[in-house]
Every structure is written in structure tokens, then in C-alpha cells.
Design an enzyme around this catalytic site. Structure first.
Site, PDB file in Angstrom:
ATOM      1  N   GLY A  45       0.820  -1.247   0.097  1.00 46.64           N
ATOM      2  CA  GLY A  45       0.080  -0.055  -0.143  1.00 46.64           C
ATOM      3  C   GLY A  45       0.820   1.354   0.057  1.00 46.64           C
ATOM      4  N   LEU A 101     -26.866  18.943  11.483  1.00 50.45           N
ATOM      5  CA  LEU A 101     -27.944  18.422  11.149  1.00 50.45           C
ATOM      6  C   LEU A 101     -28.654  17.619  12.363  1.00 50.45           C
ATOM      7  CD1 LEU A 101     -27.279  19.225   8.194  1.00 50.45           C
ATOM      8  CD2 LEU A 101     -28.961  17.221   7.546  1.00 50.45           C
ATOM      9  N   GLY A 102     -27.709  17.484  13.542  1.00 52.51           N
ATOM     10  CA  GLY A 102     -28.383  16.450  14.574  1.00 52.51           C
ATOM     11  C   GLY A 102     -28.714  15.245  13.775  1.00 52.51           C
ATOM     12  N   GLU A 139      -1.614  14.206  -9.424  1.00 49.48           N
ATOM     13  CA  GLU A 139      -2.574  13.292  -8.623  1.00 49.48           C
ATOM     14  C   GLU A 139      -2.901  13.982  -7.289  1.00 49.48           C
ATOM     15  OE1 GLU A 139      -3.104   8.743  -7.601  1.00 49.48           O
ATOM     16  OE2 GLU A 139      -1.433   9.717  -6.848  1.00 49.48           O
TER      17      GLU A 139
END
Length: 381
Positions: free
Chosen positions: A132, A340-341, A244
Site C-alpha cells: 500500500g 443536522l443533528g 494526482e
């Protein structure tokens, strides 16, 4: 120092914004996310606008644009539907950029005109189950047999591999850690090539896949850059990193902008204690912080892009941009859910989608921690 947008770039932004408003209303974005569907129809419509050739030289049928043009495109698309920006990236970054930067003249003539029309899709296969962040430890092998290379191995987390025509595949062709890697243009119709889709948390519809190579034959002329570029894969990859990082920065800015605007509109409409929640200082300050940090991230990203267009050394700045934009956008998306809760925690509201989508941007293309390591080296540490 002037790195303001040109009139043409402002026109590009307006055109893309009008496209997203007309073609990607919230219900379309939700449907693609829920169905985990590759946005092929929208990609085709973008191609009809001529946008796929944005960074292709004019002599090959493109617009000859620069990294700033690309970032404007990716930022605006990501405000509405981030996965469409990634789908476009399979052509613009993994196709156009790779071929124009590293391809042979024959490969440029073969692929760039078709890429500019959106007629062919590329993918880029580097990451493996055990390679990775330590990308140079790849084990997928390519061996020369009877005048052709035979590839065996596997890749993972490869965006668009199952819908692409060509997968640019990094394979080991010699023992040296960095000097023994070669990039091959592998046709996905090749015998022995197969993919398995992976279900992602966000960017649903990106067709992220595991890729398998079982005695896949590749002719010598399909070495990226031609046979003379055998074992040049690592060098070729290094040439693409600034681009990138900046395009991923633009994706983060777009998601951050979308998440901010969604929370801002909600705060103006949602009422508690007899008035909009946006009138409460705690909500105001949270939104102010979001707007300020987003603007700071945008300035850093486009400054780094300006340095790239001026051919100035900018590894430090592009790494700063990639990590800072990703982390700021992540923070904005999380705060959007909080504003937004309880509704922010439901799948019926889009706040959760912005958060799910943004999380991968501090992982893919070099994690935040890897970017900090690069910056540290640039600082002489």
C-alpha cells in the site's frame, strides 16, 4: 504574483456548474450512490461537452489545458457527485496524463485522440494486498517469454478496473526495489485478466476492484513508453504525483463545498425554539469556521497548482495541499452531520453521503501521514 483565474477558466467553471445543476439533481446523486452504479451515462454526457480532452495537447485532439483547468473541473463535479469526478479521472488522469507524460509517440497517437473523445477508459493498478503505502514492495511479476511479457499476480483497490479498456499495471521485471518496476498497458479483454468488485463505504459507483493476472500476455510495444522504458515504472509514476495530489485536493474542495452549503441551507431553514438554528451563535461559529478553513484550503491548493504551471518546484506545496484539503473537507463533512443533528445520522439526508465520500481522500493517493512525511523531508527533517 498573480494566480487568479483567466476568463476562460471562469467560463469553464460556469459551464461545468450548469451541467451539474441540470444533469445531477440530488435525487440522481442519491440513486447512483444507493445502487452503487458506475455513472457511465453522465460520463458520456461530459464527453459530449468535449471535457475529456481538457489536458490533451491540441495536436492530439484536445484542449491543451493545464492542471488549474483540471482542478476546476474536478472541484465543480465533486460538489454534486464525487464519484463522477473519479470516473472522469480514469480518463483524464489515468489515461490522458499518463500517456501524454510517459507514453511513446506511437502510444500517444493511438490513445490520446480516443481518450479526448471519451471513447476509451483507463485504470491504474499499483496497490497490492501487501503493498500500500510501501508501493515499491509490489510482487506482481512480468516475465519475458517468447518475445512477450507474461504477468502474474494481483492488485487491490483499483478504481474502475472492471469498466476500463486498459489497466496501466505496475509489475516487477527486475530485482532492484525501485529500478525493477515496469508499467504495462494491459487490455482488459486479455485472457487471464479478471476483476472482482469491492463494496466501498463511499464513492459508491466507482467500481473499485481486486484485479487478477493469470498468465496475462502483453506485447513488448505495450510497455508504457515503449520497450526502451523497461524498468522505468517508478520514475514514470513519480512524474504524476503532483498532478494526482492536486486533483485529489480539488475533489476534497468540491466535497467540502457541497457539505458546507448543505449544512448552511439546513441551518437557515431548520427552526428550534421559535427561530432558525443558524441564528444561534454556536451554529454560526461552526459554519464560519467551516467557510474560513475551506477558503484557506482552496487558496493553498490553487497556489500549489499555480507553481506547477510555472514549472516551479512544488512537491512540498502539493503534499501540503493534498493533506490539508482532505482533512479540512473531512472536518467540514463531520460538522455538517453534527449541525443536522439526528437527521444528519439518517440515510434520508445527504450529510452522511458527503462524510462517507470524503473519508477516502485522506487515504488514497498517499495517506495524510505519508504526505506529512514528504513535507518533513522537504523541510530538511
Amino acid at each position: 504574483m498573480d494566480y487568479s483565474f483567466t476568463e476562460e477558466q471562469n467560463m469553464l467553471r460556469d459551464m461545468v456548474r450548469k451541467f451539474t445543476q441540470a444533469e445531477i439533481p440530488p435525487e440522481v446523486a442519491r440513486e447512483i450512490d444507493e445502487q452503487d452504479r458506475f455513472p457511465r451515462e453522465l460520463l458520456a454526457k461530459l464527453s459530449e461537452l468535449g471535457i475529456m480532452g481538457i489536458n490533451v495537447p491540441e495536436e492530439y485532439g484536445g484542449q491543451g489545458g493545464n492542471i488549474v483547468d483540471e482542478m476546476i473541473l474536478f472541484e465543480e463535479i465533486s460538489r454534486a457527485l464525487p464519484v463522477l469526478a473519479w470516473a472522469a479521472g480514469n480518463i483524464i488522469l489515468y489515461g490522458n496524463e499518463i500517456i501524454k507524460t510517459n507514453g511513446s509517440e506511437e502510444q500517444k497517437k493511438k490513445y490520446l485522440p480516443r481518450l479526448a473523445k471519451g471513447e476509451v477508459i483507463f485504470a491504474y493498478a499499483l496497490t497490492e494486498p501487501n503493498a500500500g503505502s510501501d508501493a515499491a514492495s509490489i510482487r506482481t511479476k512480468a516475465e519475458l517469454r517468447d518475445g512477450r511479457y507474461i504477468i502474474n499476480g494481483s492488485k487491490i483497490f483499483i478504481t474502475g478496473a472492471g469498466v476500463s479498456d486498459i489497466v496501466v499495471t505496475n509489475a516487477r521485471t527486475a530485482e532492484p526495489r525501485f529500478g525493477g518496476i515496469t508499467d504495462f498497458l494491459v487490455e482488459t479483454s486479455s485472457k487471464g485478466f479478471s476483476t472482482r468488485p469491492i463494496k466501498d463505504l463511499g464513492y459508491r459507483g466507482s467500481n473499485t476492484c481486486e484485479v487478477y493476472y493469470d498468465d496475462v500476455e502483453v506485447p513488448l510495444e505495450n510497455i508504457l513508453g515503449g520497450p526502451e522504458c523497461l524498468n522505468h515504472g517508478w520514475k514514470q509514476m513519480m512524474r504524476l504525483l503532483n498532478t494526482e495530489r492536486l486533483l485529489l485536493s480539488a475533489c476534497a474542495l468540491g466535497i467540502g463545498q457541497g457539505a458546507f452549503e448543505y449544512a448552511l441551507n439546513y441551518a437557515k431553514q431548520r427552526e428550534q425554539f421559535g427561530k432558525p438554528i443558524g441564528t444561534f451563535q454556536v451554529i454560526q461559529h461552526k459554519l464560519v469556521d467551516m467557510a474560513t478553513e475551506l477558503e484557506a484550503a482552496r487558496r493553498l491548493a490553487y497556489y500549489a497548482a499555480w507553481k506547477e504551471t510555472q514549472r516551479m518546484e512544488c512537491v512540498k506545496e502539493t503534499s501540503m495541499s493534498k493533506y490539508f484539503c482532505s482533512e479540512v473537507a473531512k472536518k467540514i463533512a463531520l460538522n455538517g452531520v453534527q449541525i443536522l443533528g439526528g437527521y444528519g445520522y439518517t440515510m434520508e439526508y445527504d450529510a452522511q453521503r458527503y462524510l462517507r465520500d470524503v473519508l477516502v481522500l485522506s487515504i488514497g493517493g498517499g495517506t495524510t501521514q505519508i504526505q506529512k512525511n514528504i513535507i518533513g523531508k522537504q523541510l530538511g527533517l
